[in-house]
Write a protein that holds these residues in place. Sequence first.
Motif, mmCIF file in Angstrom:
data_model
loop_
_atom_site.group_PDB
_atom_site.id
_atom_site.type_symbol
_atom_site.label_atom_id
_atom_site.label_comp_id
_atom_site.label_asym_id
_atom_site.label_seq_id
_atom_site.Cartn_x
_atom_site.Cartn_y
_atom_site.Cartn_z
ATOM 1 N N ALA A 43 48.526 37.941 37.171
ATOM 2 C CA ALA A 43 47.417 39.370 36.585
ATOM 3 C C ALA A 43 46.819 39.136 35.885
ATOM 4 O O ALA A 43 45.387 39.440 35.702
ATOM 5 C CB ALA A 43 49.219 40.446 36.713
ATOM 6 N N MET A 103 36.799 46.348 41.457
ATOM 7 C CA MET A 103 36.974 45.457 40.183
ATOM 8 C C MET A 103 37.839 45.994 39.273
ATOM 9 O O MET A 103 38.657 45.306 38.281
ATOM 10 C CB MET A 103 36.420 44.233 40.200
ATOM 11 N N THR A 143 38.759 48.474 38.062
ATOM 12 C CA THR A 143 40.533 49.434 37.894
ATOM 13 C C THR A 143 41.013 48.330 38.315
ATOM 14 O O THR A 143 42.184 48.797 37.547
ATOM 15 C CB THR A 143 40.217 50.301 39.184
ATOM 16 N N LEU A 144 41.206 47.387 38.673
ATOM 17 C CA LEU A 144 41.660 46.210 39.496
ATOM 18 C C LEU A 144 42.264 45.164 38.137
ATOM 19 O O LEU A 144 43.182 45.281 37.008
ATOM 20 C CB LEU A 144 41.311 45.920 40.214
ATOM 21 N N VAL A 155 43.862 37.855 37.693
ATOM 22 C CA VAL A 155 43.343 38.313 38.285
ATOM 23 C C VAL A 155 42.413 39.623 37.330
ATOM 24 O O VAL A 155 40.648 39.143 37.756
ATOM 25 C CB VAL A 155 44.386 39.923 39.042
ATOM 26 N N VAL A 196 44.634 47.409 35.419
ATOM 27 C CA VAL A 196 45.828 47.606 36.494
ATOM 28 C C VAL A 196 46.396 46.195 35.710
ATOM 29 O O VAL A 196 47.082 46.201 35.034
ATOM 30 C CB VAL A 196 45.398 48.446 37.097
ATOM 31 N N ALA A 197 45.349 45.155 35.787
ATOM 32 C CA ALA A 197 46.183 44.412 35.926
ATOM 33 C C ALA A 197 46.610 43.779 34.276
ATOM 34 O O ALA A 197 47.980 43.524 33.870
ATOM 35 C CB ALA A 197 45.581 42.922 36.467
#
Lengths: 667, 97
Positions: free
Chosen positions: A48, A1, A3-4, A51, A7-8
């Motif tokens: 994003a 999560m 990493t996500l 997220v 990136v978001a």
Amino acid sequence: MTTLGRVALYLVFALTAYAAVAGVLAGRRGDRRLMRSSRNAFWTALAATLVAVVAVEYALVTHDFSLAVVAEHTSRRLPTGYTLSSLWASEAGSLLLWLAVLTGASALALHQNRRRNRELMPWVAAVLGGIATFFAGLAAFVSSPFAHVAGGVPADGAGLDPSLQNPYMVAHPPMLYLGYVTLSIPFAFAMAALVTGRTDARWLVSVRRWTLVSWAALGTGMLLGAHWAYVEIGWGGYWAWDPVENAALMPWLAATAFLHSVIVQEKKGMLKVWNMVLVSAAFSLAVFGDFLTRSGVVQSVHSFVQSPVGPYLLAFVAATLALSTALIIWRLPLLRADHRLESVISREATFLFNNLLLLALAFAVLWGVVFPILSEAVRGVRSTVSAPYYDFFLVMFGLPLLALTGIGPLIAWRRASPDSLVRTFRWPVVSAISGAAFLWLLGLGSSTAGLTALSLCIFVTVTVGLEFARGTAARRALGGGSIPRALVDLVGRNRRRYGGYVVHLAIVILVVGVTASSAYSTVREAHLGVGQSMQINGYTLRNAGVFQRQGPNYTYEFVRLAVTRGGSAHGTLEPGQRVYDTGQIGNEVDIRSSLPSGTDLYSTLQGVDRNGSGGVSVKVLVNPAVGLVWLAGAVFLLGALITLWPDPREARQLARRYGELLARSGA
Amino acid sequence: MTTAAAVAAAAALVMLAVVVVAWPFVSPEREQQEERLSEEDRRRLALAEARDAAYGSLRDLEHDLRTGKVTRADYEVERDRLRAEAARVLRELDRLR
């Protein structure tokens, strides 16, 4: 999560930067596809950002102590509610919350205006995109919520600051952020109006509601913060002129001034430059407030420890001021007033005086906040600006403001004749003078400022009451019907005016509460052995022993004080200290409120004798009418909601005005 | 969430963003150019605002009379002035139509 989430955040930065560039190109080329693309970029930036928020919350609830925001602000036994709200306990997490509110508000504002203000909207998107890119850049590259802890991953976190483990801290920061951040919308519209030369009143109509949202959220946020300070900090008050409290007050004052002066522009075509200045000032003060909270330059119970974002925020404020000043100067020829002020005894003049006083108060507060910073920078010595400085200016500017709250609604536009002045002001003035004499006879003359404030409160209450009574009578004369029906009809047809009067009543209630609770408060400190008593304002408090209770993540040690008055029992107070599993210690006050007077019996535990005797040191206050301060908050919200409620008649009028003339061009 | 799943989710998020942002350029839309206001449109708009402001002022004046904020004599003077202002604006609007 993680990493996500990371990136978001990069994606939010890219999307908002794209939205800004696409906005500029759409504005220059008149390309609708670019504008739609820019608007879509905001929606995806919001998605994003959410997220990223979910990723941080996931890390919080799963106790991922590899992340600094989790390790430094939570622990394994922290209750889930506080674990979730600890997102905004950290500087980086609160920046993410700021970004979420900003992208959400921007997307909503652009969506609301997708078929209106078509010439303005690309530039609105460009400005909002610029602002969002800046904050997304801070969150992604300068103060990331996904930064890892230095060294090894700890087995447990340091825990949430005890003072933040309070329900008010769950709601107070998001509410303030909503207020700060939504001031971006009026600013973006103002800049777009200047860039395009569309300085007619259309942009004002679009931003008035957003300014009301910001203003209501800031006001509510400040009151929630005041209540938090009252029940948590333990000094017995609710407003300490703390720099971070002042940070919210300054843009609120500027927004209040704008909400009044915008009426003058809409009705008389005056104060056009002034309104541009106010919108820019409100937004700049909001970002400056964010700088104060995050930079670590001020010492406050509300501020974060020093973070690297301070210089960036200060540079952003400087850039904002430079941009808005340059645009206003460039467009001065378009901002000429349609009419001149014809008399100082007119409603427009009272609005002008009200604005000058509000801005003077805002800048007096600003000087009080920045003086210690400047003093330290120039002389190397940190000076302190304390409550008497602020109290002096509050009285100097606040009392005339209170008087204007009553005077303004009763004066006619353009010019008021002596005959009409006598007729409209006789009852409010007679009531205020009689009230002052009565209060003086009651012994409240010890404080001249207090007596003046209370007399002015009577004056304003009578003017507001008369406005409602005369308006209802006029409505009945026109349409008949019952008094309640006529009143509802009156308010429904004039929501801004009568919602504003309800807010004026809230101000009166607030002034009475603040005056009574600060000028007539009583304090006693005592050391009580078990069974010993103390007296305060007719109350008797007896030490019934020291006890312990287990909480979810703390042990609560408290003294039970049995309260009696006039021989009858009035329950117990249990002030104490929480010792958290993490080793942190938090003081807990206990308050007994009596209705309907709103008087509080307020107690704190100062210390427990460690010889096992059960002796304690306690501090007890009787705060009269403090409940009125919180009641004022409820009335304030009611007034704000009435003012905010959509008015279909106004919408129809605007549709006619702009629709019929601009249908051909689609603007 | 495994690293592979996180990378896949991140890639999906980026792809979704690209599609949503690019959609206006690939979707069929009849009007693609924004028409700008001419100087005459701007003048018309300013006059419409002045007209509505005069109507609003007349409504406020009526309200002020009924609630006792202006005397009858003051009301009549101000009403005549506002009516004259509204008439002037309406004449100019008619001329531009």
